[in-house]
Design an enzyme around this catalytic site. Structure first.
Site, PDB file in Angstrom:
ATOM      1  N   THR A   1       0.842  -1.178   0.000  1.00  0.00           N
ATOM      2  CA  THR A   1       0.000   0.000   0.000  1.00  0.00           C
ATOM      3  C   THR A   1       0.883   1.235   0.000  1.00  0.00           C
ATOM      4  OG1 THR A   1      -1.566  -1.207   1.418  1.00  0.00           O
ATOM      5  CG2 THR A   1      -1.864   1.167   1.272  1.00  0.00           C
TER       6      THR A   1
ATOM      7  N   VAL B   1     -10.845  -7.811  -1.145  1.00  0.00           N
ATOM      8  CA  VAL B   1     -10.719  -6.468  -0.598  1.00  0.00           C
ATOM      9  C   VAL B   1      -9.806  -6.539   0.617  1.00  0.00           C
ATOM     10  CG1 VAL B   1     -11.935  -4.537   0.464  1.00  0.00           C
ATOM     11  CG2 VAL B   1     -12.999  -5.800  -1.416  1.00  0.00           C
TER      12      VAL B   1
ATOM     13  N   ASP C   1      -7.334  -4.158   3.589  1.00  0.00           N
ATOM     14  CA  ASP C   1      -7.626  -3.275   4.713  1.00  0.00           C
ATOM     15  C   ASP C   1      -7.904  -1.838   4.317  1.00  0.00           C
ATOM     16  OD1 ASP C   1      -4.759  -1.605   5.421  1.00  0.00           O
ATOM     17  OD2 ASP C   1      -4.617  -3.363   4.152  1.00  0.00           O
TER      18      ASP C   1
ATOM     19  N   GLY D   1      -3.137  -7.050   4.267  1.00  0.00           N
ATOM     20  CA  GLY D   1      -4.417  -6.434   4.576  1.00  0.00           C
ATOM     21  C   GLY D   1      -5.298  -7.224   5.510  1.00  0.00           C
TER      22      GLY D   1
END
Length: 303
Positions: free
Chosen positions: A186, A215, A217, A239
């Site tokens: 990220t 999906v 975090d 995540g």
């Protein structure tokens, strides 16, 4: 009050990426100098990081296991409680800018084809985020999964994580391959402006080793980012593990209880075993900190 800008390129991004993180911090400072608040600065920094193909966000996002699909997540939050996020958005250049537009709707999170359609409705052009480096990374990941090569990082990741069995849960259009691992990264920023307002923003290209529609975090409120009157937090790493620990909100609550940012950041990283990479940006009313259990590309700007 001094402004503070912290940026990162992902907990597993090479240290050489710190130069780009510094440019992103400069972009955020420009937004503040132009009269923008902390939120505008955090968004500007994150959009700049999305444009660097070395990072797993925006241009440079990871190809999924099928070698075709790219799904991106992004989120923004201000200290007055405003929050907006997109999940599994495709073919946009800057997901964080779409996430900022979600703040203008009644919703917190828009996902999948709906998020992409919203981007088009708002005038965001079609953009292919796949780079040649993303294709090479995908090839190394498959080699590691098949036990036929890959670099040290992909081989270690393939041995370390056992989160899904691709042939059983495979939901891509292409034929399945064997897989047994997950990795992710990220980019993000946290900002305190001179008026004491806070904001956080984050964006991710997701994980090569994941099912379609996965999906992480980033778009989950309180997991990947959180901002409030006591500070702002942005996390990076795996995540699923970040979300399980509600990491960003947990660290923020420590700030609200009077824990110093450096101590709160260290405690947050210490919640994870060393085998799980994690990093944090934390800014409070009286300090800031960058912490990780890896060598993380990052930058700090205080003025």
């Amino acid at each position: 009050m001094e402004y503070v800008i912290l940026t990162h390129g992902g907990v597993t991004a090479p240290q050489s990426g710190s130069e780009s993180c510094a440019r992103a911090a400069d972009e955020a400072r420009g937004a503040l100098d132009a009269g923008g608040e902390a939120l505008a600065a955090a968004i500007a920094a994150t959009a700049r990081l999305e444009d660097d193909p070395r990072f797993n966000a925006g241009t440079g996002s990871s190809l999924r296991l099928d070698g075709r699909t790219v799904e991106m997540d992004a989120a923004v939050m201000a200290s007055d409680g405003r929050f907006g996020a997109v999940a599994c958005i495709e073919r946009v250049k800057n997901p964080v800018l779409v996430a900022a537009k979600v703040m203008e709707t009644p919703h917190l999170l828009v996902a999948g084809p709906g998020a992409t359609a919203l981007a088009r409705r708002l005038g965001f052009a079609d953009h292919d985020p796949v780079t040649e480096e993303a294709r090479r990374k995908h090839a190394r990941a498959l080699a590691a999964l098949r036990g036929s090569g890959g670099d040290d990082d992909t081989t270690n990741d393939a041995a370390r994580f056992h989160a899904l069995t691709g042939t059983r849960f495979w939901n891509f259009d292409a034929e399945p391959i064997e897989c047994d691992t997950i990795e992710c990264d990220t980019v993000g920023a946290v900002v305190r402006d001179t008026h004491g307002r806070f904001a956080a923003a984050a964006s991710t290209g997701g994980s090569t080793y994941s099912l379609r529609g996965r999906v992480g975090d980033v778009p989950l409120l309180g997991a990947g980012i959180y901002a409030g009157p006591h500070g702002a937090v942005a996390a990076t790493g795996v995540g699923e593990e970040i979300a399980r620990r509600f990491l960003a909100r947990t660290v923020y609550d420590w700030l609200a209880d009077g824990v110093a940012p450096a101590r709160a950041a260290q405690r947050g990283v210490a919640m994870f075993p060393d085998v799980i990479p994690v990093g944090l940006l934390v800014v409070g009313r009286s300090g800031q900190a960058i912490a990780s259990n890896r060598t993380m590309a990052s930058a700090q700007l205080v003025g």
